[in-house]
Design a protein around this motif. Structure first.
Motif, PDB file in Angstrom:
ATOM      1  N   VAL A 258     -25.192 -27.634   1.114  1.00  0.00           N
ATOM      2  CA  VAL A 258     -25.902 -26.460   1.115  1.00  0.00           C
ATOM      3  C   VAL A 258     -25.591 -25.479   2.150  1.00  0.00           C
ATOM      4  N   THR A 259     -25.393 -25.865   3.284  1.00  0.00           N
ATOM      5  CA  THR A 259     -24.820 -24.954   4.483  1.00  0.00           C
ATOM      6  C   THR A 259     -23.510 -24.704   4.082  1.00  0.00           C
ATOM      7  N   VAL A 260     -22.593 -25.376   3.632  1.00  0.00           N
ATOM      8  CA  VAL A 260     -21.200 -24.850   3.315  1.00  0.00           C
ATOM      9  C   VAL A 260     -21.003 -24.007   2.191  1.00  0.00           C
ATOM     10  N   THR A 261     -22.187 -24.256   1.180  1.00  0.00           N
ATOM     11  CA  THR A 261     -22.013 -23.358  -0.179  1.00  0.00           C
ATOM     12  C   THR A 261     -22.533 -21.873   0.314  1.00  0.00           C
ATOM     13  N   LEU A 262     -23.711 -22.046   1.020  1.00  0.00           N
ATOM     14  CA  LEU A 262     -24.138 -20.524   1.486  1.00  0.00           C
ATOM     15  C   LEU A 262     -22.965 -19.897   2.246  1.00  0.00           C
ATOM     16  N   LEU A 263     -22.568 -20.586   3.287  1.00  0.00           N
ATOM     17  CA  LEU A 263     -21.455 -19.874   4.383  1.00  0.00           C
ATOM     18  C   LEU A 263     -20.411 -19.535   3.417  1.00  0.00           C
ATOM     19  N   SER A 264     -19.852 -20.375   2.292  1.00  0.00           N
ATOM     20  CA  SER A 264     -18.621 -19.842   1.515  1.00  0.00           C
ATOM     21  C   SER A 264     -19.172 -18.899   0.691  1.00  0.00           C
ATOM     22  N   LEU A 265     -20.493 -18.639   0.213  1.00  0.00           N
ATOM     23  CA  LEU A 265     -20.816 -17.523  -0.571  1.00  0.00           C
ATOM     24  C   LEU A 265     -20.811 -16.089   0.298  1.00  0.00           C
ATOM     25  N   ALA A 266     -21.313 -16.407   1.353  1.00  0.00           N
ATOM     26  CA  ALA A 266     -21.530 -15.259   2.483  1.00  0.00           C
ATOM     27  C   ALA A 266     -19.875 -14.555   2.723  1.00  0.00           C
TER      28      ALA A 266
END
Length: 270
Positions: A58-66
């Protein structure tokens, strides 16, 4: 959109590649999460997407989205729209980047609401998060749109008396307008800072089933973006100080490019 670089220059290509890379990574991660929901009973859902503690994916996904949104906003801000005013100061760059985020957020709201409509009326499985997510995105959309409107000088203005003034009096009126904007900004920040910090530090949530931290993020954003609006107003005043006197009439508001596009569309339909 014109294809000439507005401000990135030689960085335009690397920013474009970063935008494509992080966008692709974000899409791949979301596809993985959706597929994982179909095959696993302990899959990560939207409830977990705003609670990433202990969930590296989840952290990686949100960081990638940002990062995808950031580089997309940087890249798109490097183009000048047909009806956009020219950039007149360094602060305009930040406003244009924020404007591109606002423009992209419209598409995200449409996607979220489309997903909700299909889920509710086709599969009879309404979500608990679509309404709150669209509201959350729309909150930032309206705030950032206000900053963009200030940069474009497109807020509603009454020119009847202003156009009759000599240039020195127009400058005085502009100074009064900017001064009042700064007074409003000071009062809003002075009165709302403590409450905004309280909400942000405890990440106050919305009190619904999905329970996103809308109050804990939107209230500080209001204060932060109104400060940006005030700075942009001051930047406009400085940039326009030596401009020749302007006189306005209803014909100035006509978008000739849009009229021509409509005319071509009607001719093609014949």
């Amino acid at each position: 959109m014109q294809q000439d670089s507005v401000w990135l220059g030689p960085l335009r290509k690397p920013v474009q590649m970063a935008m494509i890379g992080f966008s692709g990574l974000t899409i791949a991660l979301f596809i993985f999460l959706v597929f994982n929901q179909l095959i696993s009973s302990d899959a990560i859902g939207m409830h977990d997407m705003i609670r990433p503690q202990g969930k590296p994916i989840v952290t990686v996904t949100l960081l990638s989205l940002a990062l995808a949104l950031l580089f997309a906003a940087l890249f798109l801000s490097d183009d000048k729209g047909t009806i956009e005013v020219d950039r007149t100061g360094p602060f305009d760059i930040l406003s244009l980047v924020c404007a591109r985020l606002a423009m992209m957020s419209i598409a995200y709201i449409v996607i979220v609401m489309f997903y909700e409509v299909v889920s509710r009326y086709v599969f009879n499985q309404p979500t608990m998060w679509a309404n709150e997510l669209s509201l959350w995105i729309a909150s930032f959309l309206f705030l950032l749109a206000g900053l963009y409107a200030m940069q474009q000088r497109s807020h509603i203005r009454i020119y009847v008396i202003y156009d009759m003034m000599p240039r020195w009096m127009q400058k005085a009126a502009d100074c009064v307008s900017v001064f009042l904007i700064w007074v409003f900004t000071f009062c809003l920040v002075w009165g709302g800072y403590n409450d905004a910090m309280r909400r942000m530090l405890r990440m106050e949530t919305f009190g619904t089933a999905w329970d996103p931290p809308i109050p804990g993020t939107v209230k500080p954003a209001i204060l932060f973006i109104i400060v940006l609006v005030a700075i942009q107003a001051l930047s406009n005043l400085i940039a326009d100080w030596n401009k020749a006197p302007e006189h306005h009439n209803p014909a100035d508001e006509i978008d000739e490019t849009e009229i021509e596009n409509i005319r071509r569309t009607l001719e093609d339909d014949k």
